[in-house]
Design a protein around this motif. Structure first.
Motif, short mmCIF file in Angstrom:
data_model
loop_
_atom_site.label_atom_id
_atom_site.label_comp_id
_atom_site.label_asym_id
_atom_site.label_seq_id
_atom_site.Cartn_x
_atom_site.Cartn_y
_atom_site.Cartn_z
N GLY A 155 0.82 -1.20 0.00
CA GLY A 155 0.00 0.00 0.00
C GLY A 155 0.85 1.26 0.00
O GLY A 155 0.49 2.27 -0.61
N ALA A 156 2.02 1.17 0.66
CA ALA A 156 2.92 2.32 0.70
C ALA A 156 3.44 2.66 -0.69
O ALA A 156 3.52 3.83 -1.08
CB ALA A 156 4.07 2.04 1.65
N SER A 157 3.79 1.63 -1.46
CA SER A 157 4.34 1.89 -2.79
C SER A 157 3.27 2.38 -3.75
O SER A 157 3.53 3.22 -4.62
CB SER A 157 5.01 0.63 -3.34
N ILE A 158 2.04 1.85 -3.62
CA ILE A 158 0.95 2.29 -4.49
C ILE A 158 0.72 3.79 -4.31
O ILE A 158 0.61 4.55 -5.28
CB ILE A 158 -0.34 1.51 -4.18
N ILE A 159 0.64 4.22 -3.07
CA ILE A 159 0.39 5.63 -2.78
C ILE A 159 1.65 6.46 -2.98
O ILE A 159 1.63 7.52 -3.62
CB ILE A 159 -0.13 5.80 -1.34
N GLY A 160 2.78 5.98 -2.48
CA GLY A 160 4.02 6.75 -2.49
C GLY A 160 4.51 7.07 -3.89
O GLY A 160 4.87 8.22 -4.18
N LEU A 161 4.55 6.07 -4.77
CA LEU A 161 5.03 6.30 -6.12
C LEU A 161 4.10 7.23 -6.90
O LEU A 161 4.55 8.11 -7.65
CB LEU A 161 5.20 4.97 -6.87
N GLN B 137 10.04 8.06 -13.38
CA GLN B 137 10.03 6.63 -13.04
C GLN B 137 9.74 5.70 -14.22
O GLN B 137 9.90 4.49 -14.07
CB GLN B 137 9.02 6.36 -11.91
N TRP B 138 9.34 6.24 -15.37
CA TRP B 138 9.14 5.34 -16.51
C TRP B 138 10.46 4.67 -16.88
O TRP B 138 10.47 3.57 -17.45
CB TRP B 138 8.57 6.10 -17.71
N GLN B 139 11.58 5.30 -16.52
CA GLN B 139 12.90 4.76 -16.84
C GLN B 139 13.27 3.54 -15.99
O GLN B 139 14.32 2.93 -16.18
CB GLN B 139 13.96 5.86 -16.66
N TYR B 140 12.39 3.17 -15.06
CA TYR B 140 12.60 1.94 -14.30
C TYR B 140 12.64 0.71 -15.22
O TYR B 140 13.09 -0.36 -14.81
CB TYR B 140 11.50 1.75 -13.26
N VAL B 141 12.15 0.88 -16.46
CA VAL B 141 12.21 -0.23 -17.41
C VAL B 141 13.65 -0.67 -17.63
O VAL B 141 13.94 -1.85 -17.79
CB VAL B 141 11.54 0.16 -18.75
N PHE B 142 14.60 0.30 -17.60
CA PHE B 142 16.01 -0.03 -17.78
C PHE B 142 16.57 -0.75 -16.55
O PHE B 142 17.31 -1.73 -16.68
CB PHE B 142 16.82 1.24 -18.07
N LEU C 223 5.48 15.75 -17.82
CA LEU C 223 5.95 14.73 -18.76
C LEU C 223 7.46 14.87 -18.94
O LEU C 223 7.94 15.70 -19.72
CB LEU C 223 5.23 14.88 -20.10
N ILE C 224 8.20 14.05 -18.23
CA ILE C 224 9.66 14.09 -18.28
C ILE C 224 10.16 12.74 -18.79
O ILE C 224 9.96 11.70 -18.14
CB ILE C 224 10.25 14.37 -16.88
N ARG D 104 17.50 15.50 -7.41
CA ARG D 104 16.70 14.42 -6.82
C ARG D 104 16.61 13.21 -7.74
O ARG D 104 16.87 12.08 -7.32
CB ARG D 104 15.29 14.95 -6.50
N LEU D 105 16.23 13.40 -9.00
CA LEU D 105 16.12 12.30 -9.96
C LEU D 105 16.58 12.77 -11.33
O LEU D 105 16.11 13.80 -11.83
CB LEU D 105 14.68 11.78 -10.05
N THR D 106 17.50 12.02 -11.93
CA THR D 106 17.90 12.22 -13.31
C THR D 106 18.02 10.84 -13.96
O THR D 106 17.93 9.82 -13.27
CB THR D 106 19.25 12.95 -13.43
N THR D 107 18.24 10.82 -15.25
CA THR D 107 18.41 9.54 -15.94
C THR D 107 19.60 8.78 -15.38
O THR D 107 19.54 7.57 -15.15
CB THR D 107 18.60 9.78 -17.45
#
Length: 565
Positions: free
Chosen positions: A68-74, A85-90, A227-228, A239-242
């Motif tokens: 539940g934490a990940s569903i809400i947190g992400l 986070q779409w780059q999590y595919v890599f 849209l990043i 915080r977050l980059t590729t």
């Protein structure tokens, strides 16, 4: 924008919630007392007699890491900071390769119930206990968080006391995990996965209807700069980059590949090929779950584009965003809160039960079993069930502590970052570097804990990085009293006086920890004489001597190793 309504649930919402608990309870009861498939030995209790099906194990592994934490947190993270986070595919692909060709061949061939027993064989008893203790602390805290979060959701949507919810959830989870064993955990996970999917689909479908469709979501997301696709800025303090996702999140994902929960499920599969299939299905499911979170986040941003609930003061914490949305529209879509609650509770229960089952296994195998006299399998299983009840009770008690001390969330995240790199370094150094020994492993792990601990402690004084811009110009309610509180969510370009090493992205903690294990551990190993690894099964297949490079393809081909543990 409507005013925030008081918590209110219909009878159908309560029915759905009760059904989740009741069905989970009955599955545990069936496998614990009624099923013809007995679980009278530790192997049957913890591994389902190593004869489980590919699909249910794949789904169980997936929902283990979707709480539940990940569903809400992400979802909230994408809403506030964009679609990095779409780059999590890599990173998922990197984890899949590492698991297929390094972790899975070793653990499958050794067939060790506890992953930390590998460290005993490769390094020694002290290394095993150090790593197992780190896992025990992190897993216990994480399970308690998973008990607390659905209690908060229920409190926010219905006003039910968190204490009552935590006790009920904890006891149901303890019952079906302790009584039903590994099989109950697997089949309850399969049932709960359907609720998680139903929850996500319901929010997406209803959300799209409210905002006017996919095109409107796309246009609003572009206007809000959500849209990043890529960000190749090399600055490690962003915080977050590729680069941070590839070189930081990859290490977090690799932890999944050799975690106790993962290996325990893969060892329940009768062949190496099928076990690899489990990981492939897991990756597909994991990426689908990321897609759900991205879609929900962008839909919520479109819905709240002109009046952000946090900045306008309708909610006191941005983590309440998804629950606020469900509560706000529940009068127009009866049953949605019930589906949402069922999904959050299901996600949390699946994670709690997996943690509880794995913690019980590790504590029994690593700490208790060496001191027990020989006894029947039945007595051993009774001890294991009692241990599960005790550990589950500790998790419930700790959840109450979390309810009193909000900063425990920060503490848990700190512990996860603190221990992750040390564990990755220990396991991979043992598998990839034949000369690494116990002195070097322990020195590297302790250096990693100290080094990352210093960085985390120094980061406590850094300024929080701002979210993307949020609007309040379309709000219909009075937000005058909330302007000052909302300002920190705006972009802030002022310099931070904290040294850059303490401002480094939190995703790099595991990477730094792993590198420290190698930088300290391997030189110390060489200086202390190294080691000669006699059993080539302890090394990755491509590191072994050629004569020992053939892998078994099923359980029947395995040579026993229990006499070495």
């Amino acid at each position: 924008m409507m005013e925030s309504s008081q918590p209110s649930l219909d009878y159908i919402d309560y029915v759905l919630f009760i059904l989740v608990l009741l069905i989970s309870f009955l599955i545990g009861l069936y496998y614990g007392m009624l099923s013809k498939v007995k679980q009278d030995t530790p192997e049957e209790y913890f591994l389902g007699n190593r004869n489980m099906g590919v699909f249910p194990v794949s789904i169980s592994l997936l929902v283990t890491f979707i709480s539940g934490a990940s569903i809400i947190g992400l979802t909230v993270d994408v809403y506030a900071h964009g679609t990095h986070q779409w780059q999590y595919v890599f990173t998922c692909f990197i984890m899949l390769i590492a698991t297929w060709y390094i972790f899975l061949p070793i653990f499958y061939e050794l067939q060790l119930p506890s992953t930390f027993a590998y460290l005993k064989l490769r390094f020694g008893r002290q290394t095993q206990l150090l790593a197992s203790f780190m896992f025990f602390c992190v897993a216990t805290l994480s399970a308690s968080i998973c008990i607390y979060i659905p209690a908060l959701v229920l409190n926010q949507t219905s006003g039910i006391s968190p204490a009552i919810t935590m006790i009920i959830l904890g006891l149901v989870c303890i019952f079906y995990t302790a009584i039903g064993g590994f099989r109950a955990v697997i089949w309850v996970d399969l049932f709960q996965s359907s609720l998680i999917v139903a929850c996500c689909i319901a929010i997406i479908v209803i959300g799209l209807k409210l905002v006017g469709g996919v095109n409107e979501v796309w246009e609003a997301s572009k206007r809000g700069e959500r849209l990043i696709l890529f960000n190749f800025n090399p600055d490690p303090t962003i915080r977050l980059t590729t680069w941070i996702i590839i070189f930081g999140h990859s290490f977090q994902m690799i932890q999944f590949g050799f975690s106790q929960m993962t290996i325990q499920r893969l060892l329940s599969i009768p062949s190496l090929t099928k076990a690899r299939g489990v990981m492939f299905i897991f990756c597909i499911g994991f990426l689908c779950s990321i897609g759900f979170s991205l879609a929900i986040a962008l839909i919520l941003y479109t819905y709240y584009e002109q009046c952000d609930p946090f900045k306008s003061g309708l909610i006191s914490n941005i983590d309440q965003l998804v629950t606020h949305f469900v509560t706000e529209i529940h009068e127009h879509f009866p049953g949605l809160p019930g589906i949402f609650i069922a999904g959050i509770v299901a996600g949390s229960l699946s994670t709690i039960s997996s943690f509880l089952n794995s913690i019980t296994l590790c504590l029994f195998e690593d700490f208790i079993l060496p001191f027990l006299p020989e006894m029947s399998h039945k007595k051993t299983c009774n001890i294991i069930k009692l241990l599960a009840f005790i550990l589950g009770s500790i998790q419930i008690a700790l959840a109450f502590v979390i309810g009193k001390i909000g900063t425990i969330f920060v503490i848990v995240q700190t512990v996860l970052g603190l221990t992750g790199g040390a564990l990755i370094g220990l396991f991979t150094m043992g598998m990839l570097l034949p000369k690494a020994n116990q002195i070097g492993g322990i020195a590297g792990a302790i250096s990693s804990l100290i080094g990352v601990g210093i960085i985390i402690f120094g980061s406590l004084s850094k300024k929080a990085q701002a979210s993307l811009p949020m609007r309040t110009d379309g709000c219909l309610h009075n937000i005058t009293n909330f302007v000052n509180r909302a300002l920190p969510t705006e972009i802030n370009d002022t310099e931070d006086d904290v040294p850059w090493i303490f401002r480094i992205s939190f995703m790099y903690y595991s990477t730094i920890g792993c590198v420290l294990v190698y930088l300290i551990g391997y030189p110390v190993s060489l200086l202390t004489g190294g080691i000669n690894v006699k059993d080539q099964r302890l090394l990755a297949p491509f590191i072994r001597k050629k004569a020992s490079n053939k892998l078994p393809q099923n359980v029947e081909e395995l040579r026993p190793i229990s006499d070495q543990i």
